[in-house]
Design an enzyme around this catalytic site. Structure first.
Site, PDB file in Angstrom:
ATOM      1  N   CYS A 111       0.818  -1.231   0.000  1.00 39.04           N
ATOM      2  CA  CYS A 111       0.000   0.000   0.000  1.00 39.04           C
ATOM      3  C   CYS A 111       0.841   1.266   0.000  1.00 39.04           C
ATOM      4  O   CYS A 111       0.383   2.319  -0.441  1.00 39.04           O
ATOM      5  CB  CYS A 111      -0.923  -0.004   1.211  1.00 39.04           C
ATOM      6  SG  CYS A 111      -1.991  -1.448   1.230  1.00 39.04           S
ATOM      7  N   HIS A 144      -4.198   6.752   1.311  1.00 42.99           N
ATOM      8  CA  HIS A 144      -4.418   5.426   0.730  1.00 42.99           C
ATOM      9  C   HIS A 144      -5.833   4.983   1.094  1.00 42.99           C
ATOM     10  O   HIS A 144      -6.304   5.214   2.203  1.00 42.99           O
ATOM     11  CB  HIS A 144      -3.370   4.458   1.294  1.00 42.99           C
ATOM     12  CG  HIS A 144      -3.681   3.039   0.964  1.00 42.99           C
ATOM     13  ND1 HIS A 144      -3.938   2.629  -0.316  1.00 42.99           N
ATOM     14  CD2 HIS A 144      -3.800   1.938   1.751  1.00 42.99           C
ATOM     15  CE1 HIS A 144      -4.205   1.335  -0.307  1.00 42.99           C
ATOM     16  NE2 HIS A 144      -4.125   0.895   0.941  1.00 42.99           N
ATOM     17  N   ASN A 160     -10.005  -1.259  -2.032  1.00 39.18           N
ATOM     18  CA  ASN A 160      -8.577  -0.998  -1.807  1.00 39.18           C
ATOM     19  C   ASN A 160      -7.789  -1.514  -3.017  1.00 39.18           C
ATOM     20  O   ASN A 160      -7.711  -2.718  -3.232  1.00 39.18           O
ATOM     21  CB  ASN A 160      -8.149  -1.721  -0.522  1.00 39.18           C
ATOM     22  CG  ASN A 160      -6.687  -1.528  -0.177  1.00 39.18           C
ATOM     23  OD1 ASN A 160      -5.904  -1.022  -0.984  1.00 39.18           O
ATOM     24  ND2 ASN A 160      -6.304  -1.940   1.014  1.00 39.18           N
TER      25      ASN A 160
END
Ligand code: UT7
Length: 331
Positions: free
Chosen positions: A113, A258, A288
């Site tokens: 990430c 994020h 995500n």
């Protein structure tokens, strides 16, 4: 002093929309559970036969177009992903040839990430030392081929989606504008909290039927632990970065966090005393997308007119490793 800046941005999302209701037909979950816990409503999945580098190619072409450049003008490629086409070579190489290029350097960054910010910081350093002038930085993921759509894998599989985002980094003519500071962190003591075993290089051979039978192909996550550390590290690294840039939270026009979980970002915004609207959010539509989430969000925020010349923009990410990172830029 030379600074680098973003010269063009692009994104690509596969067309196939998968709603929470679609997932609820596959295993024991509900739209209500997913929305309440994560904010996610739907995500995109690439079709079978589509590689991560195919998504990256679309996003890269859009970034090149927005920068008014041809692929031939690139002098380096940095590719962030945790879902590469194959174990090796790196996806930078696959993307390079799909762009019709040869010879320029291409490397992969495997920081999950935080991969996009690690890549941005690397590109920024290359530009500032004068090594390269036009660097393509891509974050792209095809998660949908590596998730367990079963009751056992549901905590992980509801979160992730596929997509790609790309930026072109080059020198800024105005030294007051561009990337102001980058802060990269990791703590490998948490490596097993969120990981994918897939193979074990200490075993001979490194992948066996027995390993596959016990599910080593699927990512494992202790979600509560990730959540707990994320809500501490995200505000902490933002404060560290703003201090280094001699800026205050109030000076920031837009935070682009994020997109892992809407609630994590709401917690972080509250801790910093920032209005929730200043924390950009599109997790509702894409889930995500790991290394792709920040450039996708940037691309949409620009289209929505949320960033203008001179705007202070903060990128922040936290994920597997654990790794976490923050970049501050003046647009
Ligand atoms: O970028 C990658 C970084 N990852 C993250 O940032 C993830 C951070 N963590 C999270 O987002 C949250 O921990 C999750 C959304 C993954 C999970 O939320 P939670 O509130 O921590 O739930 P939990 O794992 O403690 O599970 C609560 C309950 C359990 O049932 P019992 O034991 O209470 O009966 C789970 O079995 O929810 C159950 N559960 C589900 N139920 C419906 C777990 N996953 C699901 C699901 N649908 N998909």
């Amino acid at each position: 002093m030379i600074r680098s800046r973003i010269l063009g941005v692009g994104r690509y999302l596969p067309e196939k929309r998968v709603t929470n209701f679609d997932l609820a037909k596959m295993f024991d979950t509900s739209d209500e559970w997913i929305r309440q816990r994560t904010g996610i409503v739907e995500r995109r999945f690439a079709d079978a036969g589509v590689y991560c580098s195919d998504l990256a190619l679309e996003a890269s072409n859009e970034a090149l177009k927005n920068a008014g450049m041809k692929a031939e003008e690139l002098d380096f490629i940095i590719y962030a992903t945790l879902s590469p086409d194959h174990h090796f070579p790196g996806n930078g190489c696959y993307l390079q040839t799909k762009l019709g290029l040869a010879n320029i350097g291409a490397m992969d960054i495997r920081n999950q990430c935080s991969g996009f910010i690690y890549s941005l910081a690397t590109a920024d350093a290359f530009v500032r030392i004068g090594m390269y002038k036009r660097i393509l930085v891509v974050g792209a993921e095809v998660h949908s081929s590596g998730l367990s759509f079963t009751d056992e894998g549901r905590d992980v599989s509801v979160i992730f989606g596929d997509g790609a985002g790309a930026v072109i980094i080059g020198p800024s003519e105005d030294p007051s504008r561009g990337i102001l500071t980058n802060h990269l962190h990791a703590d490998g003591a948490f490596a097993n909290i969120l990981h994918l075993e897939m193979f074990d290089i200490s075993q001979k051979p490194c992948l066996t039927h027995e390993m596959l039978d016990r599910g080593s192909l699927w990512p494992r996550m202790k979600g509560k632990e990730v959540f707990r550390v994320a809500v501490t590290r995200i505000p902490e690294v933002i404060e560290e970065a703003l201090k280094a840039a001699n800026l205050k939270v109030e000076d920031v026009d837009l935070f682009i966090p994020h997109q892992a979980n809407l609630r994590i970002n709401q917690f972080a915004a509250a801790k910093l005393g920032v209005a929730e609207e200043k924390f950009y959010s599109n997790i509702q539509r894409y889930g995500n997308t790991t290394a792709a989430s920040l450039p996708i969000a940037l691309s949409e925020a620009l289209e929505e007119g949320l960033i203008k010349g001179g705007s202070v923009v903060v990128f922040v990410a936290f994920g597997a490793g654990f790794t976490w990172a923050c970049s501050v830029m003046r647009w």
